[in-house]
Design a protein around this motif. Structure first.
Motif, PDB file in Angstrom:
ATOM      1  N   SER A 124       0.838  -1.204   0.000  1.00 26.74           N
ATOM      2  CA  SER A 124       0.000   0.000   0.000  1.00 26.74           C
ATOM      3  C   SER A 124       0.874   1.255   0.000  1.00 26.74           C
ATOM      4  CB  SER A 124      -0.935   0.011   1.211  1.00 26.74           C
ATOM      5  OG  SER A 124      -0.190   0.078   2.404  1.00 26.74           O
ATOM      6  N   GLU A 125       0.299   2.353  -0.493  1.00 32.36           N
ATOM      7  CA  GLU A 125       0.985   3.635  -0.524  1.00 32.36           C
ATOM      8  C   GLU A 125       0.203   4.650   0.299  1.00 32.36           C
ATOM      9  OE1 GLU A 125       1.761   5.076  -4.453  1.00 32.36           O
ATOM     10  OE2 GLU A 125       2.851   3.270  -5.047  1.00 32.36           O
ATOM     11  N   HIS A 126       0.938   5.496   0.992  1.00 25.22           N
ATOM     12  CA  HIS A 126       0.326   6.549   1.800  1.00 25.22           C
ATOM     13  C   HIS A 126       1.127   7.827   1.620  1.00 25.22           C
ATOM     14  CE1 HIS A 126      -2.101   3.556   3.896  1.00 25.22           C
ATOM     15  NE2 HIS A 126      -1.006   2.846   4.042  1.00 25.22           N
ATOM     16  N   ALA A 127       0.439   8.957   1.690  1.00 28.43           N
ATOM     17  CA  ALA A 127       1.108  10.257   1.621  1.00 28.43           C
ATOM     18  C   ALA A 127       0.934  10.948   2.967  1.00 28.43           C
ATOM     19  CB  ALA A 127       0.522  11.111   0.510  1.00 28.43           C
ATOM     20  N   TYR A 128       2.030  11.501   3.482  1.00 23.89           N
ATOM     21  CA  TYR A 128       2.021  12.207   4.756  1.00 23.89           C
ATOM     22  C   TYR A 128       2.669  13.565   4.579  1.00 23.89           C
ATOM     23  CZ  TYR A 128       1.344   7.498   6.630  1.00 23.89           C
ATOM     24  OH  TYR A 128       0.869   6.248   6.893  1.00 23.89           O
ATOM     25  N   GLN A 129       2.070  14.586   5.185  1.00 21.91           N
ATOM     26  CA  GLN A 129       2.713  15.889   5.235  1.00 21.91           C
ATOM     27  C   GLN A 129       3.215  16.078   6.652  1.00 21.91           C
ATOM     28  OE1 GLN A 129       0.371  19.498   4.728  1.00 21.91           O
ATOM     29  NE2 GLN A 129       2.188  20.669   4.217  1.00 21.91           N
ATOM     30  N   ALA A 136      -1.463  18.451  13.552  1.00 21.16           N
ATOM     31  CA  ALA A 136      -1.384  17.041  13.175  1.00 21.16           C
ATOM     32  C   ALA A 136      -2.779  16.423  13.128  1.00 21.16           C
ATOM     33  CB  ALA A 136      -0.502  16.274  14.150  1.00 21.16           C
ATOM     34  N   ASP A 137      -3.017  15.650  12.083  1.00 21.26           N
ATOM     35  CA  ASP A 137      -4.266  14.919  11.897  1.00 21.26           C
ATOM     36  C   ASP A 137      -3.936  13.680  11.073  1.00 21.26           C
ATOM     37  OD1 ASP A 137      -6.799  13.955  11.465  1.00 21.26           O
ATOM     38  OD2 ASP A 137      -7.524  15.731  10.391  1.00 21.26           O
ATOM     39  N   PRO A 138      -3.514  12.593  11.734  1.00 15.19           N
ATOM     40  CA  PRO A 138      -3.071  11.406  11.005  1.00 15.19           C
ATOM     41  C   PRO A 138      -4.100  10.873  10.012  1.00 15.19           C
ATOM     42  CG  PRO A 138      -2.502  11.214  13.318  1.00 15.19           C
ATOM     43  CD  PRO A 138      -3.372  12.439  13.175  1.00 15.19           C
ATOM     44  N   ALA A 139      -5.380  10.985  10.337  1.00 14.31           N
ATOM     45  CA  ALA A 139      -6.413  10.499   9.428  1.00 14.31           C
ATOM     46  C   ALA A 139      -6.421  11.277   8.120  1.00 14.31           C
ATOM     47  CB  ALA A 139      -7.786  10.566  10.093  1.00 14.31           C
ATOM     48  N   ALA A 140      -5.995  12.546   8.164  1.00 13.41           N
ATOM     49  CA  ALA A 140      -5.942  13.380   6.964  1.00 13.41           C
ATOM     50  C   ALA A 140      -4.554  13.372   6.327  1.00 13.41           C
ATOM     51  CB  ALA A 140      -6.351  14.811   7.311  1.00 13.41           C
TER      52      ALA A 140
END
Length: 193
Positions: A124-129, A136-140
């Protein structure tokens, strides 16, 4: 002695602070979006909510017996919560270091403000800022710069594999892409700066 004759302190019903605390000696980094959100919350609490609650408490106090006056009791508790949050926001807004990701164009490494696309071991791929602690809002997909994942990603480049110790064990994460995007300020807040 009857409870009616004892003075209850305001501290009895205070809850412990749940706001994130900066590590000792750390600077308060935030994005323009995070700063705008905190400033808007501060202004709303100070100019709208607190005056309304003061008016409600004043009205409730004028009704007489305060010991069984729900409006008065709730109002005083809510005023303490508002004041506690205002103190916290004042500290956070006192000396922030606002870093606009758009000004960091051309960086190949991961630093504050970067949007990092990673590949997990399961494909799987995920993007994090990487953002400030208060935004911080890990769900977003926004993670705090002091989080274990962000700390593992800092200074990585596209193509690197980083190792992260998580509660489920050691994880290997592939850094697929590093971008520095324009940090969008919500339209409702754009005019409030």
């Amino acid at each position: 002695m009857s409870k009616a004759f004892t003075k209850e302190s305001d501290a009895d019903d205070e809850e412990p602070l749940s706001e994130p605390q900066l590590p000792a000696g750390a600077k308060n980094y935030m994005t323009p979006r995070g700063y705008a959100l905190l400033k808007a919350e501060f202004d709303h609490l100070l100019k709208v909510e607190r005056p309304q609650m003061v008016e409600t408490v004043s009205w409730a106090a004028s009704n007489g017996d305060r010991s069984e006056n729900g409006d008065y009791i709730y109002g005083k508790k809510r005023l303490r919560e508002i004041d506690r949050r205002l103190r916290y926001l004042t500290k956070r807004l006192d000396d922030p270091i606002v870093v606009d990701p758009a000004t960091q164009q051309g960086l190949e490494q991961v630093f504050f403000g970067a949007t990092v696309t990673v590949g997990e071991e399961d494909g799987s791929e995920h993007a994090y800022q990487i953002v400030g602690m208060d935004e911080a809002d890990p769900a977003a997909g926004r993670i705090s710069w002091v989080s274990p994942l962000a700390r593992a990603l800092v200074k990585a480049r596209a193509g690197d594999v980083v190792r992260l110790q998580s509660p489920s064990g050691l994880r290997e994460i592939d850094v697929l892409e590093v971008r520095y995007l324009m940090d969008s300020i919500p339209p409702a807040l754009a005019g409030n700066e």
